[in-house]
Write a protein that holds these residues in place. Structure first.
Motif, mmCIF file in Angstrom:
data_model
loop_
_atom_site.group_PDB
_atom_site.id
_atom_site.type_symbol
_atom_site.label_atom_id
_atom_site.label_comp_id
_atom_site.label_asym_id
_atom_site.label_seq_id
_atom_site.Cartn_x
_atom_site.Cartn_y
_atom_site.Cartn_z
ATOM 1 N N ILE A 123 0.840 -1.204 0.000
ATOM 2 C CA ILE A 123 0.000 0.000 0.000
ATOM 3 C C ILE A 123 0.872 1.250 0.000
ATOM 4 C CG2 ILE A 123 -1.640 1.342 1.379
ATOM 5 C CD1 ILE A 123 -2.891 -1.303 2.265
ATOM 6 N N LYS A 124 1.916 1.240 0.837
ATOM 7 C CA LYS A 124 2.827 2.390 0.862
ATOM 8 C C LYS A 124 3.506 2.585 -0.493
ATOM 9 C CE LYS A 124 3.995 2.138 5.811
ATOM 10 N NZ LYS A 124 5.083 1.901 6.775
ATOM 11 N N ALA A 125 3.942 1.457 -1.090
ATOM 12 C CA ALA A 125 4.603 1.551 -2.394
ATOM 13 C C ALA A 125 3.643 2.093 -3.449
ATOM 14 C CB ALA A 125 5.127 0.176 -2.811
ATOM 15 N N CYS A 126 2.392 1.638 -3.417
ATOM 16 C CA CYS A 126 1.398 2.143 -4.374
ATOM 17 C C CYS A 126 1.202 3.643 -4.204
ATOM 18 C CB CYS A 126 0.069 1.411 -4.177
ATOM 19 S SG CYS A 126 0.063 -0.293 -4.795
ATOM 20 N N GLU A 127 1.167 4.091 -2.972
ATOM 21 C CA GLU A 127 0.989 5.525 -2.709
ATOM 22 C C GLU A 127 2.189 6.324 -3.217
ATOM 23 O OE1 GLU A 127 -1.836 5.200 1.290
ATOM 24 O OE2 GLU A 127 0.321 5.538 1.480
ATOM 25 N N VAL A 128 3.392 5.777 -2.977
ATOM 26 C CA VAL A 128 4.597 6.467 -3.451
ATOM 27 C C VAL A 128 4.642 6.479 -4.975
ATOM 28 C CG1 VAL A 128 7.124 6.388 -3.529
ATOM 29 C CG2 VAL A 128 5.927 5.964 -1.374
ATOM 30 N N PHE A 129 4.333 5.326 -5.589
ATOM 31 C CA PHE A 129 4.353 5.242 -7.043
ATOM 32 C C PHE A 129 3.301 6.157 -7.666
ATOM 33 C CE2 PHE A 129 6.145 0.663 -6.824
ATOM 34 C CZ PHE A 129 7.420 1.174 -6.696
ATOM 35 N N GLU A 130 2.126 6.214 -7.038
ATOM 36 C CA GLU A 130 1.073 7.100 -7.549
ATOM 37 C C GLU A 130 1.493 8.559 -7.439
ATOM 38 O OE1 GLU A 130 -3.568 8.252 -6.501
ATOM 39 O OE2 GLU A 130 -2.829 6.247 -6.045
ATOM 40 N N LYS A 131 2.144 8.889 -6.330
ATOM 41 C CA LYS A 131 2.640 10.263 -6.150
ATOM 42 C C LYS A 131 3.706 10.583 -7.206
ATOM 43 C CE LYS A 131 3.261 14.158 -3.775
ATOM 44 N NZ LYS A 131 4.483 14.670 -4.405
ATOM 45 N N GLN A 132 4.584 9.619 -7.469
ATOM 46 C CA GLN A 132 5.600 9.830 -8.499
ATOM 47 C C GLN A 132 4.968 10.016 -9.878
ATOM 48 O OE1 GLN A 132 8.698 6.870 -8.624
ATOM 49 N NE2 GLN A 132 9.938 8.010 -7.181
ATOM 50 N N ALA A 133 3.943 9.197 -10.171
ATOM 51 C CA ALA A 133 3.269 9.312 -11.465
ATOM 52 C C ALA A 133 2.594 10.675 -11.607
ATOM 53 C CB ALA A 133 2.247 8.191 -11.623
ATOM 54 N N ALA A 134 1.932 11.113 -10.529
ATOM 55 C CA ALA A 134 1.270 12.425 -10.571
ATOM 56 C C ALA A 134 2.293 13.545 -10.740
ATOM 57 C CB ALA A 134 0.451 12.632 -9.299
ATOM 58 N N ASP A 135 3.417 13.445 -10.004
ATOM 59 C CA ASP A 135 4.474 14.459 -10.129
ATOM 60 C C ASP A 135 5.052 14.470 -11.541
ATOM 61 O OD1 ASP A 135 4.102 15.130 -7.495
ATOM 62 O OD2 ASP A 135 5.807 13.964 -6.748
ATOM 63 N N ARG A 136 5.233 13.273 -12.101
ATOM 64 C CA ARG A 136 5.805 13.199 -13.454
ATOM 65 C C ARG A 136 4.853 13.819 -14.476
ATOM 66 N NH1 ARG A 136 4.317 10.073 -17.223
ATOM 67 N NH2 ARG A 136 3.284 8.631 -15.810
ATOM 68 N N ILE A 137 3.559 13.462 -14.392
ATOM 69 C CA ILE A 137 2.592 14.014 -15.337
ATOM 70 C C ILE A 137 2.554 15.543 -15.221
ATOM 71 C CG2 ILE A 137 0.135 14.138 -15.927
ATOM 72 C CD1 ILE A 137 -0.065 11.206 -14.990
ATOM 73 N N ASN A 138 2.545 16.025 -13.986
ATOM 74 C CA ASN A 138 2.499 17.472 -13.767
ATOM 75 C C ASN A 138 3.767 18.147 -14.283
ATOM 76 O OD1 ASN A 138 1.251 19.908 -12.437
ATOM 77 N ND2 ASN A 138 3.116 19.783 -11.224
ATOM 78 N N PHE A 139 4.912 17.528 -14.031
ATOM 79 C CA PHE A 139 6.184 18.117 -14.442
ATOM 80 C C PHE A 139 6.299 18.142 -15.963
ATOM 81 C CE2 PHE A 139 10.696 18.094 -15.450
ATOM 82 C CZ PHE A 139 11.191 19.073 -14.605
ATOM 83 N N VAL A 140 5.948 17.034 -16.611
ATOM 84 C CA VAL A 140 6.034 16.974 -18.074
ATOM 85 C C VAL A 140 5.047 17.958 -18.699
ATOM 86 C CG1 VAL A 140 5.665 15.517 -20.097
ATOM 87 C CG2 VAL A 140 6.864 14.600 -18.117
ATOM 88 N N ARG A 141 3.835 18.018 -18.145
ATOM 89 C CA ARG A 141 2.845 18.955 -18.663
ATOM 90 C C ARG A 141 3.337 20.393 -18.522
ATOM 91 N NH1 ARG A 141 -3.213 19.246 -16.185
ATOM 92 N NH2 ARG A 141 -1.999 19.821 -14.339
ATOM 93 N N ASN A 142 3.884 20.743 -17.359
ATOM 94 C CA ASN A 142 4.399 22.096 -17.152
ATOM 95 C C ASN A 142 5.566 22.399 -18.091
ATOM 96 O OD1 ASN A 142 2.543 22.532 -15.139
ATOM 97 N ND2 ASN A 142 3.975 22.239 -13.457
ATOM 98 N N THR A 143 6.440 21.404 -18.278
ATOM 99 C CA THR A 143 7.607 21.609 -19.135
ATOM 100 C C THR A 143 7.191 21.866 -20.575
ATOM 101 O OG1 THR A 143 8.966 20.179 -17.718
ATOM 102 C CG2 THR A 143 9.742 20.564 -19.967
ATOM 103 N N ILE A 144 6.283 21.039 -21.077
ATOM 104 C CA ILE A 144 5.818 21.226 -22.450
ATOM 105 C C ILE A 144 5.077 22.553 -22.589
ATOM 106 C CG2 ILE A 144 4.321 20.306 -24.259
ATOM 107 C CD1 ILE A 144 4.933 17.521 -23.208
ATOM 108 N N TRP A 145 4.272 22.873 -21.573
ATOM 109 C CA TRP A 145 3.535 24.141 -21.608
ATOM 110 C C TRP A 145 4.504 25.328 -21.657
ATOM 111 C CZ3 TRP A 145 -1.944 23.856 -21.126
ATOM 112 C CH2 TRP A 145 -2.600 25.089 -21.192
#
Length: 323
Positions: A209-231
């Motif tokens: 459960i902890k790993a899923c939460e960390v991985f989900e947080k990483q995925a959200a951070d990555r999507i946000n970072f890539v979106r901001n970078t492209i923007w």
């Protein structure tokens, strides 16, 4: 409105839409939808890891794209140096510098996530291995326990069916007693193994459960970072177009002040070499030593409207020229 202003408003609208969605629907999380009924199965965990690997590859592709674009802008800026003024070179140079900074930020972000994932994945792999090993031990102890129980029952049935003498009966009873002891011991080992597996399973559930939460947080951070970078990258390109158009407008305003005649007169005043043409080359009589300007041909005498008569003029000094 500038492209940067449009980009900011669109970004705010997009963010507001995301926030509204968070309140209007139930959010889905990794920890709730990547389980399996098989204790040894890690397919759910594998799907998450593969998703993160795909995201890492996406980051790398965007990073390489911006790096290549920065290299093109750098070459473009150098080529403009020979054709344009310094202010245009400054714009192109600023763009490629900003792009290189974005590439550096993305590379640092990707490496940071990679290190965090590496430690967590190693920990989860160790838990999976420990869980599988303990499950095998538990299944083996269960098999031994069931076999000892079968042996115990067979020994007791032999005692009940036996009609032999006292000595043989004592042997059967001793064998039955030993089988009972073995079954009790096997039951203890099996029960202890199950309890150990239960503890390992509980630990694994918590860590999963902890790993899923960390991985989900990483995925959200990555999507946000890539979106901001492209923007940001697109805003930078739009700003380049705006800046270029502003410089073009300055040139257009300068062209509106252009006066063709004034420009010609300015050139004449600045570069003139003289206002008198060269004197004619005089005819020099070899015998007289005097310079006699060449004579123009005499006018024609009209004899009648339809006929002309050539007139001859003789130079008194030397030559006779006929026209």
């Amino acid at each position: 409105m500038t492209s940067q202003g449009r980009g900011s408003r669109l970004w705010q609208k997009c963010t507001q839409t995301d926030n509204n969605c968070h309140f209007s629907i139930k959010m889905l999380h990794f920890k709730d939808f990547f389980w399996s009924s098989d204790l040894t199965c890690t397919s759910g965990y594998g799907v998450i890891v593969q998703y993160l690997n795909d995201g890492k590859r996406t980051c790398k592709e965007v990073e390489e794209f911006i790096r290549a674009r920065a290299s093109i802008e750098e070459k473009y800026a150098k080529d403009l140096l020979g054709l344009s003024k310094k202010h245009i070179k400054t714009i192109s140079g600023h763009i490629q510098i900003t792009m290189k900074e974005e590439v550096k930020k993305m590379e640092e972000f990707r490496e940071k996530q990679k290190e965090a994932r590496k430690k967590l994945e190693q920990h989860m792999e160790a838990l999976h291995k420990h869980k599988s090993t303990q499950l095998k031990r538990t299944m083996e102890s269960k098999r031994m326990y069931e076999q000892k129980c079968i042996d115990k029952e067979e020994a007791e049935q032999n005692v009940n069916r036996s009609s032999s003498g006292t000595k043989h009966m004592e042997k059967l009873c001793a064998k039955a007693q030993q089988a009972k002891v073995n079954a009790v011991e096997a039951d203890r080992i099996y029960h202890q193994s199950v309890m150990s597996l239960a503890k390992i399973r509980d630990d694994w559930l918590k860590e999963h459960i902890k790993a899923c939460e960390v991985f989900e947080k990483q995925a959200a951070d990555r999507i946000n970072f890539v979106r901001n970078t492209i923007w940001t990258h697109l805003n930078l390109l739009s700003q380049q177009c705006v800046s270029t158009d502003e410089l073009n407008e300055e040139v257009r305003k300068s062209l509106e002040k252009c006066d063709i005649q004034e420009d010609i007169e300015h050139f004449v005043k600045l570069r003139r070499t003289g206002d008198k043409p060269p004197a004619p080359v005089l005819y020099e009589n070899f015998y007289s030593g005097q310079r006699v300007p060449p004579k123009l041909p005499p006018p024609l005498i009209k004899a009648c409207p339809s006929t002309h008569r050539a007139a001859g003029v003789q130079d008194e000094a030397y030559s006779v020229v006929h026209f």
